[in-house]
Design a protein around this motif. Sequence first.
Motif, short mmCIF file in Angstrom:
data_model
loop_
_atom_site.label_atom_id
_atom_site.label_comp_id
_atom_site.label_asym_id
_atom_site.label_seq_id
_atom_site.Cartn_x
_atom_site.Cartn_y
_atom_site.Cartn_z
N ARG A 56 15.63 19.91 21.60
CA ARG A 56 16.19 19.72 22.94
C ARG A 56 15.55 18.58 23.72
O ARG A 56 15.70 18.50 24.94
CB ARG A 56 16.10 21.02 23.78
N GLN A 57 14.85 17.69 23.04
CA GLN A 57 14.33 16.51 23.73
C GLN A 57 15.49 15.57 24.06
O GLN A 57 16.43 15.43 23.29
CB GLN A 57 13.31 15.78 22.85
N MET A 58 15.38 14.90 25.22
CA MET A 58 16.44 14.01 25.64
C MET A 58 16.47 12.77 24.72
O MET A 58 15.43 12.16 24.45
CB MET A 58 16.21 13.55 27.09
N ILE A 59 17.67 12.43 24.25
CA ILE A 59 17.84 11.25 23.40
C ILE A 59 19.13 10.53 23.79
O ILE A 59 20.01 11.12 24.42
CB ILE A 59 17.87 11.59 21.90
N ASP A 60 19.20 9.28 23.42
CA ASP A 60 20.38 8.45 23.68
C ASP A 60 20.76 7.74 22.38
O ASP A 60 19.91 7.52 21.51
CB ASP A 60 20.08 7.44 24.79
N VAL A 61 22.03 7.38 22.27
CA VAL A 61 22.49 6.70 21.05
C VAL A 61 21.65 5.45 20.77
O VAL A 61 21.35 5.14 19.60
CB VAL A 61 23.98 6.31 21.17
N SER A 62 21.25 4.73 21.80
CA SER A 62 20.50 3.49 21.62
C SER A 62 19.12 3.73 21.00
O SER A 62 18.49 2.79 20.49
CB SER A 62 20.34 2.77 22.95
N LEU A 63 18.63 4.99 21.04
CA LEU A 63 17.31 5.30 20.50
C LEU A 63 17.35 5.71 19.03
O LEU A 63 16.30 5.87 18.40
CB LEU A 63 16.67 6.44 21.31
N LEU A 64 18.54 5.88 18.47
CA LEU A 64 18.67 6.28 17.07
C LEU A 64 18.34 5.11 16.16
O LEU A 64 18.73 3.98 16.42
CB LEU A 64 20.09 6.79 16.80
N ARG A 65 17.62 5.40 15.08
CA ARG A 65 17.18 4.37 14.14
C ARG A 65 17.48 4.81 12.71
O ARG A 65 17.65 6.00 12.44
CB ARG A 65 15.68 4.12 14.30
N PRO A 66 17.52 3.84 11.77
CA PRO A 66 17.70 4.21 10.36
C PRO A 66 16.56 5.10 9.87
O PRO A 66 15.46 5.09 10.43
CB PRO A 66 17.71 2.87 9.63
N LEU A 67 16.84 5.84 8.82
CA LEU A 67 15.85 6.73 8.23
C LEU A 67 14.65 5.94 7.70
O LEU A 67 14.80 4.81 7.26
CB LEU A 67 16.52 7.49 7.08
N TYR A 68 13.44 6.56 7.75
CA TYR A 68 12.27 5.92 7.16
C TYR A 68 12.55 5.59 5.70
O TYR A 68 13.23 6.32 4.99
CB TYR A 68 11.06 6.84 7.25
N ARG A 69 11.93 4.48 5.23
CA ARG A 69 12.22 4.01 3.87
C ARG A 69 11.87 5.06 2.82
O ARG A 69 12.65 5.28 1.89
CB ARG A 69 11.46 2.72 3.59
N TYR A 70 10.72 5.73 2.96
CA TYR A 70 10.34 6.70 1.94
C TYR A 70 11.31 7.87 1.90
O TYR A 70 11.62 8.41 0.83
CB TYR A 70 8.89 7.17 2.15
N MET A 71 11.84 8.26 3.07
CA MET A 71 12.82 9.35 3.12
C MET A 71 14.15 8.87 2.52
O MET A 71 14.83 9.62 1.81
CB MET A 71 13.02 9.82 4.55
N LYS A 72 14.51 7.60 2.82
CA LYS A 72 15.74 7.04 2.26
C LYS A 72 15.66 6.98 0.74
O LYS A 72 16.63 7.29 0.04
CB LYS A 72 15.95 5.62 2.83
N ASN A 73 14.49 6.60 0.21
CA ASN A 73 14.32 6.56 -1.25
C ASN A 73 14.44 7.96 -1.85
O ASN A 73 15.06 8.14 -2.90
CB ASN A 73 12.97 5.94 -1.59
N ASP A 74 13.80 8.95 -1.21
CA ASP A 74 13.90 10.33 -1.70
C ASP A 74 15.36 10.80 -1.68
O ASP A 74 15.81 11.48 -2.61
CB ASP A 74 13.06 11.27 -0.83
N LEU A 75 16.07 10.43 -0.64
CA LEU A 75 17.47 10.82 -0.52
C LEU A 75 18.31 10.20 -1.63
O LEU A 75 19.12 10.88 -2.28
CB LEU A 75 18.00 10.40 0.86
N ASN A 76 18.09 8.91 -1.88
CA ASN A 76 18.89 8.21 -2.89
C ASN A 76 18.62 8.73 -4.30
O ASN A 76 19.47 8.60 -5.18
CB ASN A 76 18.61 6.71 -2.83
N ARG A 77 17.42 9.30 -4.54
CA ARG A 77 17.08 9.77 -5.88
C ARG A 77 17.65 11.16 -6.19
O ARG A 77 17.63 11.60 -7.34
CB ARG A 77 15.57 9.79 -6.06
#
Length: 244
Positions: A56-77
């Motif tokens: 429930r922390q306040m967030i805005d679309v402009s604050l969204l970022r791509p996934l961390y590289r190590y997490m992206k690599n784990d996801l792709n595998r």
Amino acid sequence: MGYDIERFVGYVNEGLLCSICRDVLEDPLQAPCEHAFCTACIHGWLVHHGNCPEDRQMIDVSLLRPLYRYMKNDLNRLQLHCKNREYGCEMVCSLESIDRHERECEYSQIPCSNAGCTVQIERRNLDGHLAVCEYRSRECPNGCGYTILSAEDTQHNCVAELRTELELLRSEMICRVEEAKHEMESRLDSQRRHMVQKESILQNEIEELKSQMSRMMTDVRSLMAAERQHRQELEQAELEKREL
């Protein structure tokens, strides 16, 4: 929406699940609080909410970022079954290459390429379907040269089709003749104007030459008159000399 977790082989880390749909992340984005979401899921959530669905922390679309590289690599595998498994495809491949496989999968349901046909069929069976599809096209067996659909066989009339084509050709020929005629007339008119303009320029030049010639003749007559007078003066001087 993410990838259905039931398609994956083996254990999937909790951190690779979307916090909204609870499926495996698809096109993921990460909030400052490090919770990850499918792009479509978080965008839909933020239309009605202004906070993270987990903490429930306040967030805005402009604050969204791509996934961390190590997490992206784990996801792709991660290994998962093709979406066409229920139709017989047994392919298991990495998430990184699944889209490429599914675009070419022989078990994918694709539409018939014949106009008017609404059948969805597996890619591997497409050639067989096209051979018998009622919307397939073929050349008229009577020799008129027209391509017809099987569904239109009973309505096809070679004479009527040829007559229609003849009328179209006649109309096209008339249009082309008219266009050629207009183009030729335009060219002739342009040449005519050019010739008139050229004639006017030549006529002016001729008048100028005549004027120059007239001035030259006047000068010549003046010179001849001056020469006669000079001769007369010499003769008079000679007479006076003799008298002296």
